[in-house]
Design a protein around this motif. Structure first.
Motif, PDB file in Angstrom:
ATOM      1  N   ILE A  25       0.829  -1.203   0.000  1.00  0.00           N
ATOM      2  CA  ILE A  25       0.000   0.000   0.000  1.00  0.00           C
ATOM      3  C   ILE A  25       0.863   1.252   0.000  1.00  0.00           C
ATOM      4  N   LEU A  26       1.855   1.278   0.875  1.00  0.00           N
ATOM      5  CA  LEU A  26       2.688   2.469   0.978  1.00  0.00           C
ATOM      6  C   LEU A  26       3.552   2.645  -0.263  1.00  0.00           C
ATOM      7  N   ALA A  27       3.983   1.518  -0.840  1.00  0.00           N
ATOM      8  CA  ALA A  27       4.723   1.615  -2.092  1.00  0.00           C
ATOM      9  C   ALA A  27       3.847   2.223  -3.182  1.00  0.00           C
ATOM     10  N   VAL A  28       2.562   1.804  -3.189  1.00  0.00           N
ATOM     11  CA  VAL A  28       1.629   2.364  -4.164  1.00  0.00           C
ATOM     12  C   VAL A  28       1.460   3.862  -3.950  1.00  0.00           C
ATOM     13  N   VAL A  29       1.357   4.261  -2.673  1.00  0.00           N
ATOM     14  CA  VAL A  29       1.132   5.678  -2.371  1.00  0.00           C
ATOM     15  C   VAL A  29       2.313   6.532  -2.808  1.00  0.00           C
ATOM     16  N   TYR A  30       3.519   5.998  -2.672  1.00  0.00           N
ATOM     17  CA  TYR A  30       4.697   6.835  -2.875  1.00  0.00           C
ATOM     18  C   TYR A  30       5.579   6.449  -4.052  1.00  0.00           C
ATOM     19  N   MET A  31       5.315   5.309  -4.699  1.00  0.00           N
ATOM     20  CA  MET A  31       6.219   4.905  -5.771  1.00  0.00           C
ATOM     21  C   MET A  31       6.124   5.846  -6.965  1.00  0.00           C
ATOM     22  N   VAL A  32       4.934   6.417  -7.157  1.00  0.00           N
ATOM     23  CA  VAL A  32       4.740   7.385  -8.225  1.00  0.00           C
ATOM     24  C   VAL A  32       4.506   8.745  -7.593  1.00  0.00           C
ATOM     25  N   LYS A  33       5.334   9.672  -7.920  1.00  0.00           N
ATOM     26  CA  LYS A  33       5.174  11.013  -7.375  1.00  0.00           C
ATOM     27  C   LYS A  33       3.963  11.665  -8.030  1.00  0.00           C
ATOM     28  N   SER A  34       2.833  11.593  -7.340  1.00  0.00           N
ATOM     29  CA  SER A  34       1.589  12.077  -7.922  1.00  0.00           C
ATOM     30  C   SER A  34       1.684  13.546  -8.304  1.00  0.00           C
ATOM     31  N   VAL A 366       3.243   0.215  19.569  1.00  0.00           N
ATOM     32  CA  VAL A 366       2.148  -0.027  20.491  1.00  0.00           C
ATOM     33  C   VAL A 366       2.306  -1.340  21.255  1.00  0.00           C
ATOM     34  N   SER A 367       2.668  -2.398  20.546  1.00  0.00           N
ATOM     35  CA  SER A 367       2.761  -3.704  21.189  1.00  0.00           C
ATOM     36  C   SER A 367       4.032  -4.414  20.755  1.00  0.00           C
ATOM     37  N   GLU A 368       4.509  -5.318  21.611  1.00  0.00           N
ATOM     38  CA  GLU A 368       5.738  -6.051  21.287  1.00  0.00           C
ATOM     39  C   GLU A 368       5.499  -7.072  20.191  1.00  0.00           C
ATOM     40  N   TRP A 369       4.359  -7.744  20.237  1.00  0.00           N
ATOM     41  CA  TRP A 369       4.045  -8.715  19.193  1.00  0.00           C
ATOM     42  C   TRP A 369       3.556  -7.984  17.953  1.00  0.00           C
ATOM     43  N   ASN A 370       4.109  -8.350  16.796  1.00  0.00           N
ATOM     44  CA  ASN A 370       3.678  -7.706  15.554  1.00  0.00           C
ATOM     45  C   ASN A 370       3.843  -6.197  15.669  1.00  0.00           C
ATOM     46  N   ALA A 371       5.037  -5.770  16.045  1.00  0.00           N
ATOM     47  CA  ALA A 371       5.259  -4.382  16.452  1.00  0.00           C
ATOM     48  C   ALA A 371       5.023  -3.371  15.337  1.00  0.00           C
ATOM     49  N   LEU A 372       5.171  -3.781  14.081  1.00  0.00           N
ATOM     50  CA  LEU A 372       5.037  -2.827  12.982  1.00  0.00           C
ATOM     51  C   LEU A 372       3.606  -2.686  12.477  1.00  0.00           C
ATOM     52  N   GLN A 373       2.706  -3.545  12.950  1.00  0.00           N
ATOM     53  CA  GLN A 373       1.357  -3.525  12.395  1.00  0.00           C
ATOM     54  C   GLN A 373       0.682  -2.174  12.564  1.00  0.00           C
ATOM     55  N   GLN A 374       0.773  -1.593  13.751  1.00  0.00           N
ATOM     56  CA  GLN A 374       0.089  -0.321  13.990  1.00  0.00           C
ATOM     57  C   GLN A 374       0.725   0.827  13.213  1.00  0.00           C
ATOM     58  N   SER A 375       2.051   0.815  13.083  1.00  0.00           N
ATOM     59  CA  SER A 375       2.705   1.920  12.379  1.00  0.00           C
ATOM     60  C   SER A 375       2.355   1.927  10.899  1.00  0.00           C
ATOM     61  N   VAL A 376       2.385   0.753  10.274  1.00  0.00           N
ATOM     62  CA  VAL A 376       2.114   0.737   8.840  1.00  0.00           C
ATOM     63  C   VAL A 376       0.629   0.932   8.543  1.00  0.00           C
ATOM     64  N   SER A 377      -0.251   0.386   9.386  1.00  0.00           N
ATOM     65  CA  SER A 377      -1.681   0.599   9.149  1.00  0.00           C
ATOM     66  C   SER A 377      -2.071   2.045   9.423  1.00  0.00           C
ATOM     67  N   ALA A 378      -1.433   2.658  10.422  1.00  0.00           N
ATOM     68  CA  ALA A 378      -1.691   4.080  10.690  1.00  0.00           C
ATOM     69  C   ALA A 378      -1.231   4.934   9.514  1.00  0.00           C
ATOM     70  N   ALA A 379      -0.094   4.568   8.934  1.00  0.00           N
ATOM     71  CA  ALA A 379       0.412   5.308   7.775  1.00  0.00           C
ATOM     72  C   ALA A 379      -0.547   5.200   6.596  1.00  0.00           C
ATOM     73  N   ALA A 413       2.923   9.684   7.350  1.00  0.00           N
ATOM     74  CA  ALA A 413       2.895   8.356   6.729  1.00  0.00           C
ATOM     75  C   ALA A 413       4.262   7.987   6.155  1.00  0.00           C
ATOM     76  N   LYS A 414       4.859   8.946   5.467  1.00  0.00           N
ATOM     77  CA  LYS A 414       6.149   8.659   4.857  1.00  0.00           C
ATOM     78  C   LYS A 414       7.215   8.462   5.928  1.00  0.00           C
ATOM     79  N   SER A 415       7.087   9.147   7.051  1.00  0.00           N
ATOM     80  CA  SER A 415       8.058   8.978   8.136  1.00  0.00           C
ATOM     81  C   SER A 415       8.010   7.559   8.688  1.00  0.00           C
ATOM     82  N   GLN A 416       6.831   6.956   8.685  1.00  0.00           N
ATOM     83  CA  GLN A 416       6.708   5.584   9.173  1.00  0.00           C
ATOM     84  C   GLN A 416       7.369   4.588   8.219  1.00  0.00           C
ATOM     85  N   VAL A 417       7.273   4.867   6.925  1.00  0.00           N
ATOM     86  CA  VAL A 417       7.941   4.014   5.943  1.00  0.00           C
ATOM     87  C   VAL A 417       9.444   4.103   6.103  1.00  0.00           C
TER      88      VAL A 417
END
Length: 422
Positions: A25-34, A366-379, A413-417
């Motif tokens: 998703i994030l690659a889609v958002v940023y791979m092409v400079k809209s 947010v959590s130790e398990w699956n620690a990146l889930q919240q950052s990437v979904s928030a982005a 969002a980009k900072s999270q990536v």
């Protein structure tokens, strides 16, 4: 913002797929400079998202590699297989119930098919295609994304053989997890778990309904018949989820150690929201309005994940107020958008209500398990909400009286990536 639900547990590897999906998703958002078109209305609304512009190769490469992950995870009789070391597997899955459940996706490093997180992944993949498919198409990745989505929804169609029956798991994780082997050489039994009228599972049925409804929109123009089939299943599954309420984690205790659900109200709202987008049937809009106070946790921003869909639902319903003028006065939808704004304010690092759940480098943690889930979904949600604002000529958001630009949500969002990948 609230902490991740404390009772939500899971020790499987599907979080890898979720991370890779959001990388897609994030690659889609940023791979092409809209191309950002300047507003000529004199309203000071700032730039408006336009068609894809110049390609940013590093994000385009990330998108391609991320989509290959879905090819790697495929079960069944592989078609046009591009992964040299993968072959056919799971061909007899579902046979004990006289069903063909050979397709679908394995759970990361193991060979279990967990329906609940798989359906969530399909729903968010559909959302990314619907919003950013034009950018995928620029680098020839739209068709691969749709093929992976269809591989998954083909499985869900077969897993739903009648109105009130849904097969939600293939394989026994207690047997599978200790055994490291290639799926092509699996020899053990592949038991099935289902939910039905006697053993309901509202959250997994509703999430699968959301997956089918959102995917029906993806295929609406390219394959109307398949789209109609998906929508039929989505409606049936939603009715099943709502009329036969019960938590699958309570009714099937063995799932608690893997993908335990902490409630089904969010999935009902999420599914109804997607069904309204797919059908424009006011029944589903009335549903989210009627049950908002019961399930939506208005005013309490939450994290978006496979177990909690509230933040995603709030952003998705906000979309209606941004783009459907005839709904602009809806009081029920207004509460959803207000809470979506609260979610956004919690993400902006300089907001008065900014979450403190961050690493020293600014990564949402947010959590130790699956620690990146919240950052990437928030982005992902921040990118969507920013684009909705800019497309609607709204360029500012107020957080307890402090004003921020819509573009600052994309900056977050980009900072999270960047933080995730460094």
């Amino acid at each position: 913002m609230g902490e991740e639900k404390s009772k939500s547990r899971g020790r499987c590897g599907w979080f890898i797929a979720l991370i890779v999906l959001t990388a897609v998703i994030l690659a889609v958002v940023y791979m092409v400079k809209s191309k950002m078109k300047k507003s000529d209305d004199g309203d000071g609304a700032g730039p408006v998202p336009g068609p894809p512009g110049a390609i940013d190769k590093k994000y385009a490469d990330a998108l391609k590699l991320s989509l290959q992950f879905f090819d790697i995870q495929k079960s069944g009789k592989l078609v046009d297989n591009k992964i040299s070391w993968r072959g056919d597997s799971g061909l007899k899955d579902g046979s004990e119930a006289n069903l063909d459940l050979s397709k679908g996706l394995y759970d990361a490093g193991d060979h279990i098919k967990f329906g609940f997180p798989m359906a969530f992944t399909a729903t968010v993949l559909s959302w990314s295609i619907l919003e950013y498919g034009d950018q995928m198409d620029v680098v020839n990745q739209l068709d691969p994304a749709k093929e992976s989505l269809r591989w998954t929804t083909d499985y869900f169609i077969k897993a739903h053989p009648s109105d009130n029956v849904l097969y939600i798991q293939v394989g026994d994780p207690k047997v599978d997890h200790p055994c490291w082997e290639r799926p092509e050489t699996m020899k053990g039994k592949r038991p099935l778990i289902k939910v039905d009228a006697d053993t309901p599972g509202t959250e997994v049925a509703a999430e699968t309904a959301a997956a089918m409804a959102s995917a029906s929109l993806v295929f609406k123009d390219s394959d109307p018949q398949y789209s109609a089939t998906l929508l039929k299943h989505a409606k049936q599954l939603f009715d099943f989820a709502d009329t036969k309420r019960g938590s699958y984690s309570v009714n099937i205790p063995e799932v608690q150690d893997y993908y335990n659900s902490t409630g089904y109200g969010d999935e009902l709202l999420w599914a109804a929201s997607w069904l309204y987008h797919a059908t424009e049937d006011r029944t589903y809009l009335d549903y989210v309005t009627k049950h908002g106070n019961e399930f939506a946790s208005f005013g309490n921003p939450t994290w978006f994940s496979w177990d909690n869909k509230l933040a995603g639902t709030q952003v998705l319903l906000s979309r209606l107020l941004f783009f459907k003028k005839d709904l602009s006065g809806s009081k029920g939808l207004g509460s959803y958008r207000d809470t979506a704004k609260a979610v956004m304010c919690g993400l902006l690092p300089k907001s008065p209500t900014a979450t403190t759940s961050r690493s020293n480098g600014g990564l949402v943690l947010v959590s130790e398990w699956n620690a990146l889930q919240q950052s990437v979904s928030a982005a992902f949600l921040a990118s969507l909400f920013s684009d909705y604002m800019l497309t609607s000529r709204l360029h500012k958001i107020s957080c307890n009286g402090k004003i921020f630009k819509a573009t600052e949500l994309r900056d977050f969002a980009k900072s999270q990536v960047i933080t995730t990948t460094t």
